[in-house]
Scaffold this motif. Structure first.
Motif, PDB file in Angstrom:
ATOM      1  N   VAL A 185       0.851  -1.189   0.000  1.00 14.55           N
ATOM      2  CA  VAL A 185       0.000   0.000   0.000  1.00 14.55           C
ATOM      3  C   VAL A 185       0.890   1.242   0.000  1.00 14.55           C
ATOM      4  N   VAL A 186       0.864   1.979  -1.102  1.00 11.19           N
ATOM      5  CA  VAL A 186       1.626   3.224  -1.221  1.00 11.19           C
ATOM      6  C   VAL A 186       0.772   4.358  -0.673  1.00 11.19           C
ATOM      7  N   ARG A 187       1.341   5.140   0.263  1.00  8.38           N
ATOM      8  CA  ARG A 187       0.592   6.219   0.914  1.00  8.38           C
ATOM      9  C   ARG A 187       1.204   7.577   0.566  1.00  8.38           C
ATOM     10  N   ARG A 188       0.360   8.559   0.480  1.00 15.43           N
ATOM     11  CA  ARG A 188       0.803   9.901   0.114  1.00 15.43           C
ATOM     12  C   ARG A 188       1.586  10.528   1.266  1.00 15.43           C
ATOM     13  N   ASP A 189       2.776  11.036   0.953  1.00 11.08           N
ATOM     14  CA  ASP A 189       3.617  11.701   1.950  1.00 11.08           C
ATOM     15  C   ASP A 189       3.887  10.819   3.159  1.00 11.08           C
ATOM     16  N   ASP A 190       3.968   9.519   2.940  1.00 12.09           N
ATOM     17  CA  ASP A 190       4.165   8.636   4.087  1.00 12.09           C
ATOM     18  C   ASP A 190       4.824   7.348   3.612  1.00 12.09           C
ATOM     19  N   ALA A 191       5.342   6.601   4.576  1.00 14.39           N
ATOM     20  CA  ALA A 191       5.929   5.305   4.251  1.00 14.39           C
ATOM     21  C   ALA A 191       4.843   4.350   3.773  1.00 14.39           C
ATOM     22  N   SER A 192       5.201   3.457   2.875  1.00 19.07           N
ATOM     23  CA  SER A 192       4.254   2.452   2.397  1.00 19.07           C
ATOM     24  C   SER A 192       4.059   1.367   3.448  1.00 19.07           C
ATOM     25  N   LEU A 193       2.961   0.644   3.316  1.00 21.28           N
ATOM     26  CA  LEU A 193       2.722  -0.535   4.142  1.00 21.28           C
ATOM     27  C   LEU A 193       3.207  -1.742   3.353  1.00 21.28           C
ATOM     28  N   PRO A 194       4.251  -2.415   3.820  1.00 18.73           N
ATOM     29  CA  PRO A 194       4.854  -3.487   3.020  1.00 18.73           C
ATOM     30  C   PRO A 194       4.036  -4.769   3.051  1.00 18.73           C
ATOM     31  N   PHE A 195       4.343  -5.646   2.120  1.00 15.28           N
ATOM     32  CA  PHE A 195       3.813  -7.007   2.118  1.00 15.28           C
ATOM     33  C   PHE A 195       4.867  -7.904   2.751  1.00 15.28           C
ATOM     34  N   VAL A 196       4.517  -8.537   3.853  1.00 13.86           N
ATOM     35  CA  VAL A 196       5.442  -9.412   4.581  1.00 13.86           C
ATOM     36  C   VAL A 196       4.982 -10.850   4.390  1.00 13.86           C
ATOM     37  N   LEU A 197       5.901 -11.708   4.005  1.00 16.17           N
ATOM     38  CA  LEU A 197       5.555 -13.104   3.776  1.00 16.17           C
ATOM     39  C   LEU A 197       6.601 -14.009   4.393  1.00 16.17           C
ATOM     40  N   HIS A 198       6.219 -15.279   4.531  1.00 14.47           N
ATOM     41  CA  HIS A 198       7.094 -16.271   5.159  1.00 14.47           C
ATOM     42  C   HIS A 198       7.302 -17.432   4.190  1.00 14.47           C
ATOM     43  N   ALA A 199       8.534 -17.842   4.062  1.00 13.48           N
ATOM     44  CA  ALA A 199       8.896 -18.941   3.174  1.00 13.48           C
ATOM     45  C   ALA A 199       9.816 -19.890   3.936  1.00 13.48           C
ATOM     46  N   THR A 200      10.120 -21.017   3.316  1.00 15.19           N
ATOM     47  CA  THR A 200      11.065 -21.975   3.893  1.00 15.19           C
ATOM     48  C   THR A 200      12.184 -22.215   2.897  1.00 15.19           C
ATOM     49  N   VAL A 201      13.415 -22.109   3.357  1.00 13.01           N
ATOM     50  CA  VAL A 201      14.577 -22.338   2.505  1.00 13.01           C
ATOM     51  C   VAL A 201      14.716 -23.834   2.247  1.00 13.01           C
ATOM     52  N   HIS A 202      14.910 -24.201   0.994  1.00 12.57           N
ATOM     53  CA  HIS A 202      15.080 -25.616   0.664  1.00 12.57           C
ATOM     54  C   HIS A 202      16.261 -26.202   1.437  1.00 12.57           C
ATOM     55  N   ALA A 203      16.061 -27.373   1.993  1.00 19.05           N
ATOM     56  CA  ALA A 203      17.112 -27.996   2.802  1.00 19.05           C
ATOM     57  C   ALA A 203      18.349 -28.319   1.986  1.00 19.05           C
ATOM     58  N   ASP A 204      18.168 -28.569   0.686  1.00 13.41           N
ATOM     59  CA  ASP A 204      19.299 -28.951  -0.158  1.00 13.41           C
ATOM     60  C   ASP A 204      19.804 -27.797  -1.015  1.00 13.41           C
ATOM     61  N   VAL A 205      19.528 -26.565  -0.610  1.00 16.95           N
ATOM     62  CA  VAL A 205      19.945 -25.419  -1.409  1.00 16.95           C
ATOM     63  C   VAL A 205      21.459 -25.444  -1.582  1.00 16.95           C
ATOM     64  N   ALA A 206      21.906 -25.273  -2.832  1.00 17.14           N
ATOM     65  CA  ALA A 206      23.326 -25.453  -3.133  1.00 17.14           C
ATOM     66  C   ALA A 206      24.134 -24.163  -3.134  1.00 17.14           C
ATOM     67  N   PRO A 207      23.643 -23.066  -3.725  1.00  9.35           N
ATOM     68  CA  PRO A 207      24.505 -21.886  -3.864  1.00  9.35           C
ATOM     69  C   PRO A 207      24.713 -21.158  -2.546  1.00  9.35           C
ATOM     70  N   ASP A 208      25.699 -20.288  -2.530  1.00 15.66           N
ATOM     71  CA  ASP A 208      25.958 -19.457  -1.357  1.00 15.66           C
ATOM     72  C   ASP A 208      25.056 -18.236  -1.328  1.00 15.66           C
ATOM     73  N   LEU A 209      24.430 -17.931  -2.448  1.00 18.09           N
ATOM     74  CA  LEU A 209      23.457 -16.842  -2.531  1.00 18.09           C
ATOM     75  C   LEU A 209      22.207 -17.373  -3.218  1.00 18.09           C
ATOM     76  N   ILE A 210      21.056 -17.084  -2.647  1.00 15.51           N
ATOM     77  CA  ILE A 210      19.812 -17.406  -3.329  1.00 15.51           C
ATOM     78  C   ILE A 210      19.222 -16.115  -3.884  1.00 15.51           C
ATOM     79  N   GLU A 211      18.439 -16.246  -4.942  1.00 13.47           N
ATOM     80  CA  GLU A 211      17.858 -15.072  -5.572  1.00 13.47           C
ATOM     81  C   GLU A 211      16.352 -15.049  -5.356  1.00 13.47           C
TER      82      GLU A 211
END
Length: 644
Positions: A185-211
């Motif tokens: 939610v973008v608000r006029r002259d004010d900070a936006s209200l973000p979308f916060v979500l929850h995920a689970t990292v794959h147990a077998d994730v291989a790279p040192d950085l995920i995208e």
């Protein structure tokens, strides 16, 4: 006690703001001074741009104790370090302050605003553990997300808030079904209200950085994508994942200063496209169907997220899936181009139908179900926008069919207005196509084997019927037009009718009478014509519409022109027949500039003329906004008036 807490809170906020200045504007931060008295803040010093000046003013306005702001920053070169004044010091040491009329006028954001996309993790990604993510559109950049600002325009004069849809994807995270979609939610002259979500990292994730990739839309219209990489922290051997301790289990609250949370957050290091400025125009027309085919997996070019978006209700609830193309998309495109280019007129339809159905079979089942639902409800004429960074497959050529029900349709771009755009240039998708004059380049080649009489007639027709300006078909005049413009006013389109080439050896260009002009030359920063006018490019030359991967991004004329802010490109993907090619361009330009059809409709009309007689009309690919239209009239010289 309460006064002490308030004082500490204020000091912490101002201290955080000074740190933010030092991080975001290191060349200017030490020279910026803020005088605060009785709720009035005056900002003085120098800064590098008007945009940065506005961002600093917006942030100061949100600080505790500030009721009104006068922004007297001067846009200039960086200052040498100077002593900053702390607004929380002893009031006795504060400089004299004069309240002026400027202070009594509360600044308000207008109808065109800027926000900064931010993807913020609650900490590093630990294999097997939950990860909290926050998607936001902030007043100030966070310095970690790979994106430029999002421009939101056409807001009403009394607007107070705008809801922007966001969809989050990562090949290294698992989401509860539907939980990866939400609203900022973008608000006029004010900070936006973000979308916060929850995920689970794959147990077998291989790279040192995920995208992590976030796709922004509003009322079904695509606004763009942003990406951020997040560091992976691996637990010590033998450590139970459930007992692992992580830094920063939650993202910062909305409106807090931008910065890095957790020890492991970091910049993108592999294959991240440098994204253009995202754009969201609230009054823009929305196509019935938008297909987004975007790279998803870290280091795997052939794995894509396929998202189907429609403002029309119906079809499957989950319209997003992953698409693995394997290692053969380039070979598929090469095989198709080679076979189709060699077909005789009248013998092309069966081969093209076979390729079209092969492409359809590669698409996700949820998309196919949604397509049939929309077709049943709206018929075969609804517009389709494709946004992709997959460079090889001509998705527009797909031919829907369903063996179970016996349903079938023609090729997508014959049954529908269709246009595509490049994922890394999403914010430059422009719906208002410019009026003005067409600059036409039509070389007359000296060698008889190179002669293209119908291309020459095509250029003459454009001049006679649409008032195009004939230009000297040499490298110098062509590149000068792109760099400096001309004396005839706005450039509606740059037209070329001649020979072109695209192959694996890197020959990617159009042939003037004195040599080749390459896509690399056109893609560099001196090409300002697109930025100035949003001009179209109509390149009636073999192979110019093709693209390929280069340094992790798409290369070719389409990418080069999109990067330089052109309004669109129409060009063929394979060698075309001179007379049939000329018919396509004449019909298309007449529909676009004389009959005021949308870009997608105009190119469809051009394809339909002669598509049963030759493979040439199937070759043309259209880059741009499918709903784009020359809204202010054609802007052309009247037919029959000749040229200046």
């Amino acid at each position: 006690m309460a006064d002490d807490r308030d004082h500490r809170t204020r000091r912490q906020a101002w201290t955080a703001f000074r740190r933010l200045l030092a991080r975001e504007f290191p060349d200017h931060a030490d020279g910026i001074r803020i005088m605060l008295e009785l709720g009035h803040a005056v900002i003085r010093g120098e800064i590098g741009s008007e945009h940065a000046k506005a961002l600093i003013g917006d942030h100061v306005r949100r600080l505790p104790g500030v009721d009104r702001v006068v922004n007297r920053l001067v846009v200039a070169a960086p200052l040498k370090p100077a002593t900053s004044w702390d607004p929380l010091d002893d009031p006795a040491s504060e400089p004299p302050f004069l309240v002026t009329d400027d202070l009594r006028r509360t600044p308000r954001e207008g109808t065109n605003i800027i926000r900064h996309p931010a993807i913020e993790p609650g900490g590093p990604a630990v294999p097997g553990l939950p990860l909290t993510l926050s998607m936001d559109l902030r007043l100030l950049a966070d310095g970690e997300t790979d994106a430029e600002p999002i421009a939101i325009s056409d807001l009403g004069v009394d607007w107070e808030r705008v809801e922007v849809d966001v969809e989050v994807h990562s090949a290294s995270l698992s989401f509860v079904t539907g939980s990866n979609r939400g609203v900022v939610v973008v608000r006029r002259d004010d900070a936006s209200l973000p979308f916060v979500l929850h995920a689970t990292v794959h147990a077998d994730v291989a790279p040192d950085l995920i995208e992590v990739m976030a796709i922004f839309t509003h009322c079904g219209r695509y606004a763009g994508i942003v990406r951020r990489s997040i560091a992976v922290r691996r637990l010590a051997p033998g450590t139970d994942a459930a007992s692992g301790v992580r830094d920063g289990s939650e993202p910062r609250p909305a409106g807090s200063p931008s910065g890095t949370i957790g020890e492991g957050s970091g910049r993108q290091v592999y294959g991240a496209p440098t994204l253009g400025c995202l754009a969201l125009r609230l009054e823009a027309e929305v196509p019935t169907l938008t297909l987004k085919i975007l790279r998803s997996a870290e280091g795997v070019e052939s794995r894509y997220v396929w998202t189907s978006t429609s403002p029309v209700r119906g079809g499957p609830a989950n319209r997003t899936g992953y698409l693995s193309l394997g290692d053969d998309p380039a070979r598929f495109a090469q095989r198709m181009r080679a076979e189709v280019a060699g077909l005789r007129p009248g013998q092309h339809e069966d081969a093209l139908r076979g390729y079209g159905q092969e492409i359809w079979e590669r698409t996700p089942a949820d998309f196919q179900e949604l397509y049939w639902t929309l077709r049943d409800n709206a018929g075969p004429d609804f517009p389709i926008q494709i946004v992709t960074d997959e460079p090889h497959i001509p998705w527009e050529l797909m031919q829907p069919f369903d063996d179970a029900s016996g349903r079938g349709g023609d090729h997508l771009f014959l049954d529908h207005p269709v246009a595509r755009w490049i994922g890394s240039a999403e914010g430059h998708l422009w719906q208002d196509l410019p009026s003005g004059r067409i600059a036409s380049f039509a070389p007359v080649y000296a060698e008889s084997a190179y002669e293209l009489p119908f291309a020459e007639d095509e250029a003459a027709w454009l001049c006679a019927e649409l008032g195009a300006v004939p230009c000297t078909p040499k490298r110098g005049p062509f590149l000068d037009l792109l760099r400096e413009g001309w004396r005839h006013g706005p450039v509606a389109a740059v037209h070329f009718a001649g020979h072109g080439s695209f192959d694996d050896a890197g020959r990617n260009g159009i042939l003037m009478t004195d040599g080749w002009v390459s896509a690399t030359e056109v893609g560099q920063s001196r090409n300002v014509l697109g930025n100035q006018y949003r001009s179209m490019a109509i390149l009636n030359a073999c192979d110019v519409g093709a693209s390929a991967h280069s340094l992790g991004t798409m290369s070719g004329w389409a990418s080069a022109l999109a990067k330089r802010r052109y309004g669109g490109l129409v060009a063929p993907l394979w060698p075309v027949s001179d007379p049939h090619a000329s018919d396509v361009i004449r019909t298309m330009t007449r529909s676009l500039y004389r009959d005021h059809a949308t870009l997608g409709q105009a190119v469809r009309i051009g394809r339909l003329k002669g598509c049963r007689h030759s493979a040439t009309p199937f070759a043309y690919v259209c880059y741009g906004d499918v709903m784009g239209r020359v809204t202010d009239g054609p802007g052309m010289a009247p037919a029959g008036t000749g040229v200046p």
